[in-house]
Design a protein around this motif. Structure first.
Motif, PDB file in Angstrom:
ATOM      1  N   ALA A  22       0.836  -1.210   0.000  1.00 11.46           N
ATOM      2  CA  ALA A  22       0.000   0.000   0.000  1.00 11.46           C
ATOM      3  C   ALA A  22       0.862   1.247   0.000  1.00 11.46           C
ATOM      4  N   ASN A  23       0.356   2.294  -0.626  1.00 10.61           N
ATOM      5  CA  ASN A  23       1.066   3.567  -0.605  1.00 10.61           C
ATOM      6  C   ASN A  23       1.125   4.080   0.823  1.00 10.61           C
ATOM      7  N   SER A  24       2.271   4.542   1.211  1.00 10.62           N
ATOM      8  CA  SER A  24       2.447   5.128   2.533  1.00 10.62           C
ATOM      9  C   SER A  24       3.396   6.306   2.404  1.00 10.62           C
ATOM     10  N   LEU A  25       3.402   7.133   3.410  1.00 12.89           N
ATOM     11  CA  LEU A  25       4.248   8.319   3.411  1.00 12.89           C
ATOM     12  C   LEU A  25       5.713   7.907   3.446  1.00 12.89           C
ATOM     13  N   LEU A  26       6.493   8.471   2.559  1.00 13.29           N
ATOM     14  CA  LEU A  26       7.923   8.214   2.506  1.00 13.29           C
ATOM     15  C   LEU A  26       8.556   8.650   3.824  1.00 13.29           C
ATOM     16  N   PRO A  27       9.324   7.788   4.489  1.00 12.97           N
ATOM     17  CA  PRO A  27       9.939   8.173   5.759  1.00 12.97           C
ATOM     18  C   PRO A  27      10.914   9.340   5.597  1.00 12.97           C
ATOM     19  N   GLU A  28      11.026  10.146   6.634  1.00 14.31           N
ATOM     20  CA  GLU A  28      12.009  11.231   6.635  1.00 14.31           C
ATOM     21  C   GLU A  28      13.404  10.627   6.608  1.00 14.31           C
ATOM     22  N   GLY A  29      14.358  11.348   6.011  1.00 14.78           N
ATOM     23  CA  GLY A  29      15.737  10.893   5.968  1.00 14.78           C
ATOM     24  C   GLY A  29      16.399  11.219   4.647  1.00 14.78           C
ATOM     25  N   GLU A  30      17.582  10.641   4.449  1.00 14.10           N
ATOM     26  CA  GLU A  30      18.358  10.871   3.225  1.00 14.10           C
ATOM     27  C   GLU A  30      18.094   9.773   2.213  1.00 14.10           C
ATOM     28  N   TYR A  31      18.076  10.176   0.938  1.00 16.78           N
ATOM     29  CA  TYR A  31      17.845   9.250  -0.166  1.00 16.78           C
ATOM     30  C   TYR A  31      18.803   9.570  -1.305  1.00 16.78           C
ATOM     31  N   GLU A  32      19.387   8.534  -1.868  1.00 20.82           N
ATOM     32  CA  GLU A  32      20.172   8.655  -3.088  1.00 20.82           C
ATOM     33  C   GLU A  32      19.186   8.485  -4.242  1.00 20.82           C
ATOM     34  N   CYS A  33      19.214   9.428  -5.178  1.00 22.18           N
ATOM     35  CA  CYS A  33      18.213   9.452  -6.249  1.00 22.18           C
ATOM     36  C   CYS A  33      18.850   9.737  -7.602  1.00 22.18           C
ATOM     37  N   ILE A  34      18.051   9.547  -8.640  1.00 21.49           N
ATOM     38  CA  ILE A  34      18.367   9.960 -10.003  1.00 21.49           C
ATOM     39  C   ILE A  34      17.295  10.969 -10.405  1.00 21.49           C
ATOM     40  N   ILE A  35      17.712  12.089 -10.987  1.00 20.20           N
ATOM     41  CA  ILE A  35      16.741  13.060 -11.486  1.00 20.20           C
ATOM     42  C   ILE A  35      16.133  12.476 -12.762  1.00 20.20           C
ATOM     43  N   GLU A  36      14.848  12.166 -12.715  1.00 24.23           N
ATOM     44  CA  GLU A  36      14.191  11.579 -13.888  1.00 24.23           C
ATOM     45  C   GLU A  36      14.135  12.614 -15.015  1.00 24.23           C
ATOM     46  N   PHE A  37      13.662  13.806 -14.703  1.00 22.20           N
ATOM     47  CA  PHE A  37      13.650  14.932 -15.639  1.00 22.20           C
ATOM     48  C   PHE A  37      13.358  16.183 -14.836  1.00 22.20           C
ATOM     49  N   ALA A  38      13.459  17.320 -15.466  1.00 22.69           N
ATOM     50  CA  ALA A  38      13.053  18.595 -14.859  1.00 22.69           C
ATOM     51  C   ALA A  38      12.357  19.383 -15.960  1.00 22.69           C
ATOM     52  N   ARG A  39      11.239  20.025 -15.606  1.00 23.08           N
ATOM     53  CA  ARG A  39      10.506  20.793 -16.610  1.00 23.08           C
ATOM     54  C   ARG A  39       9.702  21.897 -15.929  1.00 23.08           C
TER      55      ARG A  39
END
Length: 170
Positions: free
Chosen positions: A10-27
């Motif tokens: 089930a969808n739940s709120l993303l926990p607070e903290g640090e995440y390593e990510c990839i920028i999918e796009f910006a617009r």
């Protein structure tokens, strides 16, 4: 058709903290009410230790109501936020951009590290990005099509098929 209820899916709120990510796009886009902002979806990396691997974090940069001259050079967006995100994404220092759209295009596929916090707005609690920083893991191993697509503009070529240890030069 048959399935079992699985609350872990089930969808739940993303926990607070640090995440390593990839920028999918910006617009650049606008809200339903016409407020301009830069939409920056981030894919939570699967190739490093992250909770919610493969999930998304939606980051937004909002146009300033009273922009400074530096903000106006960034089409009215916060120059500090633009510069911080540029540094976090590893854009070359001193590189010029003719438009904010050119800058947005350059962000796609870049790895970054973000800090997420919870904020309440209109009675709803949402996960928001408070800080953007340089990744601790610059070498991205794309394990899924979505990340591979985001990285295509970076000269990333996904490895197809299988290979043995004897097939690699190291």
């Amino acid at each position: 058709m048959s399935f079992n209820v699985d609350h872990s899916q089930a969808n739940s709120l993303l926990p607070e903290g640090e995440y390593e990510c990839i920028i999918e796009f910006a617009r650049q886009t606008t809200t339903r009410m016409g407020t301009p902002f830069i939409d920056i979806p981030l894919i939570i990396r699967k190739d490093v230790d992250n909770p919610k691997k493969g999930g998304k974090i939606y980051h937004s940069l909002w146009m300033k109501k009273e922009p400074t001259p530096a903000d106006n050079a960034c089409d009215g967006y916060s120059a500090k936020q633009i510069q911080s995100l540029s540094k976090a994404a590893g854009l070359p220092n001193g590189k010029g951009y003719a438009s904010i759209d050119d800058w947005c295009n350059d962000l796609a596929g870049k790895p970054i590290r973000v800090t997420v916090y919870h904020a309440e707005y209109n009675g709803n609690v949402n996960a928001r990005v408070s800080w953007t920083n340089e990744t601790r893991y610059p070498n991205v191993i794309a394990e899924d099509t979505e990340t591979q697509t985001a990285l295509q503009g970076e000269g990333f070529t996904p490895i197809q098929g299988s290979f043995a240890d004897d097939d690699v030069p190291f």
